[in-house]
Design a protein around this motif. Structure first.
Motif, PDB file in Angstrom:
ATOM      1  N   ALA A  59     116.922  50.331  70.792  1.00 13.46           N
ATOM      2  CA  ALA A  59     116.014  51.347  71.333  1.00 13.46           C
ATOM      3  C   ALA A  59     115.142  50.763  72.447  1.00 13.46           C
ATOM      4  O   ALA A  59     114.919  51.418  73.475  1.00 13.46           O
ATOM      5  CB  ALA A  59     115.153  51.925  70.216  1.00 13.46           C
ATOM      6  N   ALA A  60     114.652  49.554  72.248  1.00 17.00           N
ATOM      7  CA  ALA A  60     113.811  48.924  73.263  1.00 17.00           C
ATOM      8  C   ALA A  60     114.580  48.687  74.556  1.00 17.00           C
ATOM      9  O   ALA A  60     114.035  48.857  75.650  1.00 17.00           O
ATOM     10  CB  ALA A  60     113.238  47.611  72.731  1.00 17.00           C
ATOM     11  N   ARG A  61     115.842  48.326  74.443  1.00 18.75           N
ATOM     12  CA  ARG A  61     116.674  48.129  75.635  1.00 18.75           C
ATOM     13  C   ARG A  61     117.022  49.456  76.290  1.00 18.75           C
ATOM     14  O   ARG A  61     116.987  49.583  77.507  1.00 18.75           O
ATOM     15  CB  ARG A  61     117.964  47.379  75.271  1.00 18.75           C
ATOM     16  CG  ARG A  61     117.785  45.963  74.782  1.00 18.75           C
ATOM     17  CD  ARG A  61     117.313  45.000  75.877  1.00 18.75           C
ATOM     18  NE  ARG A  61     118.153  44.982  77.035  1.00 18.75           N
ATOM     19  CZ  ARG A  61     119.111  44.094  77.275  1.00 18.75           C
ATOM     20  NH1 ARG A  61     119.351  43.141  76.414  1.00 18.75           N
ATOM     21  NH2 ARG A  61     119.814  44.154  78.385  1.00 18.75           N
ATOM     22  N   VAL A  62     117.368  50.442  75.468  1.00 19.94           N
ATOM     23  CA  VAL A  62     117.739  51.757  75.996  1.00 19.94           C
ATOM     24  C   VAL A  62     116.555  52.414  76.706  1.00 19.94           C
ATOM     25  O   VAL A  62     116.730  53.096  77.714  1.00 19.94           O
ATOM     26  CB  VAL A  62     118.277  52.660  74.855  1.00 19.94           C
ATOM     27  CG1 VAL A  62     118.306  54.125  75.253  1.00 19.94           C
ATOM     28  CG2 VAL A  62     119.673  52.210  74.451  1.00 19.94           C
ATOM     29  N   ALA A  63     115.359  52.205  76.181  1.00 18.84           N
ATOM     30  CA  ALA A  63     114.165  52.835  76.760  1.00 18.84           C
ATOM     31  C   ALA A  63     113.978  52.492  78.232  1.00 18.84           C
ATOM     32  O   ALA A  63     113.352  53.251  78.969  1.00 18.84           O
ATOM     33  CB  ALA A  63     112.935  52.423  75.956  1.00 18.84           C
ATOM     34  N   LEU A  64     114.528  51.385  78.671  1.00 21.54           N
ATOM     35  CA  LEU A  64     114.385  50.947  80.058  1.00 21.54           C
ATOM     36  C   LEU A  64     115.467  51.500  80.974  1.00 21.54           C
ATOM     37  O   LEU A  64     115.416  51.288  82.187  1.00 21.54           O
ATOM     38  CB  LEU A  64     114.389  49.415  80.111  1.00 21.54           C
ATOM     39  CG  LEU A  64     113.280  48.733  79.291  1.00 21.54           C
ATOM     40  CD1 LEU A  64     113.477  47.226  79.285  1.00 21.54           C
ATOM     41  CD2 LEU A  64     111.910  49.110  79.826  1.00 21.54           C
ATOM     42  N   LEU A  65     116.439  52.201  80.403  1.00 22.25           N
ATOM     43  CA  LEU A  65     117.556  52.716  81.194  1.00 22.25           C
ATOM     44  C   LEU A  65     117.270  54.125  81.700  1.00 22.25           C
ATOM     45  O   LEU A  65     116.637  54.920  81.004  1.00 22.25           O
ATOM     46  CB  LEU A  65     118.836  52.723  80.349  1.00 22.25           C
ATOM     47  CG  LEU A  65     119.303  51.372  79.815  1.00 22.25           C
ATOM     48  CD1 LEU A  65     120.524  51.546  78.909  1.00 22.25           C
ATOM     49  CD2 LEU A  65     119.614  50.419  80.970  1.00 22.25           C
ATOM     50  N   PRO A  66     117.768  54.454  82.880  1.00 21.87           N
ATOM     51  CA  PRO A  66     117.625  55.833  83.364  1.00 21.87           C
ATOM     52  C   PRO A  66     118.401  56.791  82.452  1.00 21.87           C
ATOM     53  O   PRO A  66     119.484  56.455  81.958  1.00 21.87           O
ATOM     54  CB  PRO A  66     118.250  55.803  84.768  1.00 21.87           C
ATOM     55  CG  PRO A  66     118.628  54.395  85.050  1.00 21.87           C
ATOM     56  CD  PRO A  66     118.448  53.584  83.811  1.00 21.87           C
ATOM     57  N   GLY A  67     117.834  57.943  82.207  1.00 26.60           N
ATOM     58  CA  GLY A  67     118.506  58.945  81.377  1.00 26.60           C
ATOM     59  C   GLY A  67     118.397  58.683  79.890  1.00 26.60           C
ATOM     60  O   GLY A  67     119.168  59.220  79.100  1.00 26.60           O
ATOM     61  N   ALA A  68     117.430  57.880  79.488  1.00 28.57           N
ATOM     62  CA  ALA A  68     117.301  57.489  78.080  1.00 28.57           C
ATOM     63  C   ALA A  68     116.624  58.542  77.207  1.00 28.57           C
ATOM     64  O   ALA A  68     116.627  58.405  75.984  1.00 28.57           O
ATOM     65  CB  ALA A  68     116.534  56.176  77.976  1.00 28.57           C
ATOM     66  N   GLY A  69     116.070  59.588  77.804  1.00 25.12           N
ATOM     67  CA  GLY A  69     115.298  60.578  77.041  1.00 25.12           C
ATOM     68  C   GLY A  69     116.005  61.130  75.812  1.00 25.12           C
ATOM     69  O   GLY A  69     115.439  61.086  74.705  1.00 25.12           O
ATOM     70  N   PRO A  70     117.230  61.656  75.943  1.00 22.96           N
ATOM     71  CA  PRO A  70     117.910  62.193  74.757  1.00 22.96           C
ATOM     72  C   PRO A  70     118.146  61.143  73.668  1.00 22.96           C
ATOM     73  O   PRO A  70     117.966  61.430  72.480  1.00 22.96           O
ATOM     74  CB  PRO A  70     119.235  62.728  75.310  1.00 22.96           C
ATOM     75  CG  PRO A  70     118.940  63.043  76.742  1.00 22.96           C
ATOM     76  CD  PRO A  70     117.965  61.976  77.178  1.00 22.96           C
ATOM     77  N   ALA A  71     118.507  59.938  74.055  1.00 23.30           N
ATOM     78  CA  ALA A  71     118.734  58.877  73.065  1.00 23.30           C
ATOM     79  C   ALA A  71     117.440  58.533  72.343  1.00 23.30           C
ATOM     80  O   ALA A  71     117.426  58.341  71.120  1.00 23.30           O
ATOM     81  CB  ALA A  71     119.323  57.634  73.738  1.00 23.30           C
ATOM     82  N   LEU A  72     116.347  58.474  73.077  1.00 26.39           N
ATOM     83  CA  LEU A  72     115.066  58.151  72.451  1.00 26.39           C
ATOM     84  C   LEU A  72     114.580  59.281  71.544  1.00 26.39           C
ATOM     85  O   LEU A  72     113.975  59.021  70.496  1.00 26.39           O
ATOM     86  CB  LEU A  72     114.024  57.821  73.521  1.00 26.39           C
ATOM     87  CG  LEU A  72     114.304  56.543  74.314  1.00 26.39           C
ATOM     88  CD1 LEU A  72     113.277  56.361  75.418  1.00 26.39           C
ATOM     89  CD2 LEU A  72     114.360  55.329  73.406  1.00 26.39           C
ATOM     90  N   ALA A  73     114.858  60.518  71.933  1.00 29.18           N
ATOM     91  CA  ALA A  73     114.509  61.646  71.056  1.00 29.18           C
ATOM     92  C   ALA A  73     115.305  61.572  69.754  1.00 29.18           C
ATOM     93  O   ALA A  73     114.761  61.819  68.665  1.00 29.18           O
ATOM     94  CB  ALA A  73     114.765  62.973  71.777  1.00 29.18           C
ATOM     95  N   LEU A  74     116.582  61.217  69.851  1.00 27.38           N
ATOM     96  CA  LEU A  74     117.406  61.054  68.649  1.00 27.38           C
ATOM     97  C   LEU A  74     116.924  59.872  67.817  1.00 27.38           C
ATOM     98  O   LEU A  74     116.933  59.925  66.581  1.00 27.38           O
ATOM     99  CB  LEU A  74     118.883  60.886  69.029  1.00 27.38           C
ATOM    100  CG  LEU A  74     119.555  62.168  69.521  1.00 27.38           C
ATOM    101  CD1 LEU A  74     120.874  61.841  70.224  1.00 27.38           C
ATOM    102  CD2 LEU A  74     119.776  63.127  68.365  1.00 27.38           C
ATOM    103  N   TRP A  75     116.479  58.797  68.469  1.00 23.99           N
ATOM    104  CA  TRP A  75     115.947  57.663  67.717  1.00 23.99           C
ATOM    105  C   TRP A  75     114.708  58.094  66.929  1.00 23.99           C
ATOM    106  O   TRP A  75     114.557  57.746  65.756  1.00 23.99           O
ATOM    107  CB  TRP A  75     115.606  56.491  68.653  1.00 23.99           C
ATOM    108  CG  TRP A  75     115.432  55.213  67.902  1.00 23.99           C
ATOM    109  CD1 TRP A  75     116.380  54.277  67.663  1.00 23.99           C
ATOM    110  CD2 TRP A  75     114.245  54.747  67.237  1.00 23.99           C
ATOM    111  NE1 TRP A  75     115.855  53.252  66.890  1.00 23.99           N
ATOM    112  CE2 TRP A  75     114.552  53.523  66.619  1.00 23.99           C
ATOM    113  CE3 TRP A  75     112.951  55.255  67.100  1.00 23.99           C
ATOM    114  CZ2 TRP A  75     113.618  52.784  65.895  1.00 23.99           C
ATOM    115  CZ3 TRP A  75     112.015  54.528  66.372  1.00 23.99           C
ATOM    116  CH2 TRP A  75     112.354  53.302  65.777  1.00 23.99           C
TER     117      TRP A  75
END
Length: 153
Positions: A59-75
């Motif tokens: 999650a910490a790595r994904v948070a820095l990627l563009p377009g991470a909003g949906p993944a972070l909402a699922l997290w």
């Protein structure tokens, strides 16, 4: 990766894990009929520790990627469901509702894995142990509920 981001996700995971300290399985769960594929007691804290570390790192790595909003909402959704299951199943002894929660958690983590995989497949790989453990845990919840009629609150 930002250490601060990792610590934030890890803190959320620790909060989820704390429900296992507050709502322990105890004698009620020990007395239930369980299937042969039930993991040994020591496997639960080991598995969850690894899962929480890998999930927080991803999650910490994904948070820095563009377009991470949906993944972070699922997290966020999965950690909320994860936090909810233990007090419902062990605290309230509501196995049917626990089944609904864990099935929803399984779908959410499956969706999270796909969303993360699309952003970075290597980070998606880090979520596969979580997904595998949830398959076992969902089957265990189902069998315990099915094999112990009348044991729910």
């Amino acid at each position: 990766m930002s250490l601060n981001l990792f610590l934030i996700f890890l803190l959320a995971s620790v909060a989820a894990a704390s429900t296992g300290v507050i709502f322990k399985p105890g004698a009620w769960y020990d007395g239930l009929n369980k299937p042969g594929f039930t993991p040994t007691k020591w496997a639960f804290p080991v598995a969850w520790s690894v899962i929480y570390l890998l999930s927080a790192f991803a999650a910490a790595r994904v948070a820095l990627l563009p377009g991470a909003g949906p993944a972070l909402a699922l997290w966020a959704a999965q950690i909320a469901l994860n936090t909810l299951w233990t007090p419902v199943f062990f605290g309230a002894r509501m196995m049917a509702l626990g089944m609904v929660i864990i099935a929803t958690l399984l779908v959410t983590v499956s969706s999270l894995t796909v969303a993360v995989w699309q952003l970075d497949w290597r980070l998606g790989l880090l979520l596969l142990p979580y997904l595998a453990w949830l398959v076992v845990a969902t089957g265990l919840n189902w069998r315990v509920w099915r094999d112990n009629p009348g044991a729910s609150a």
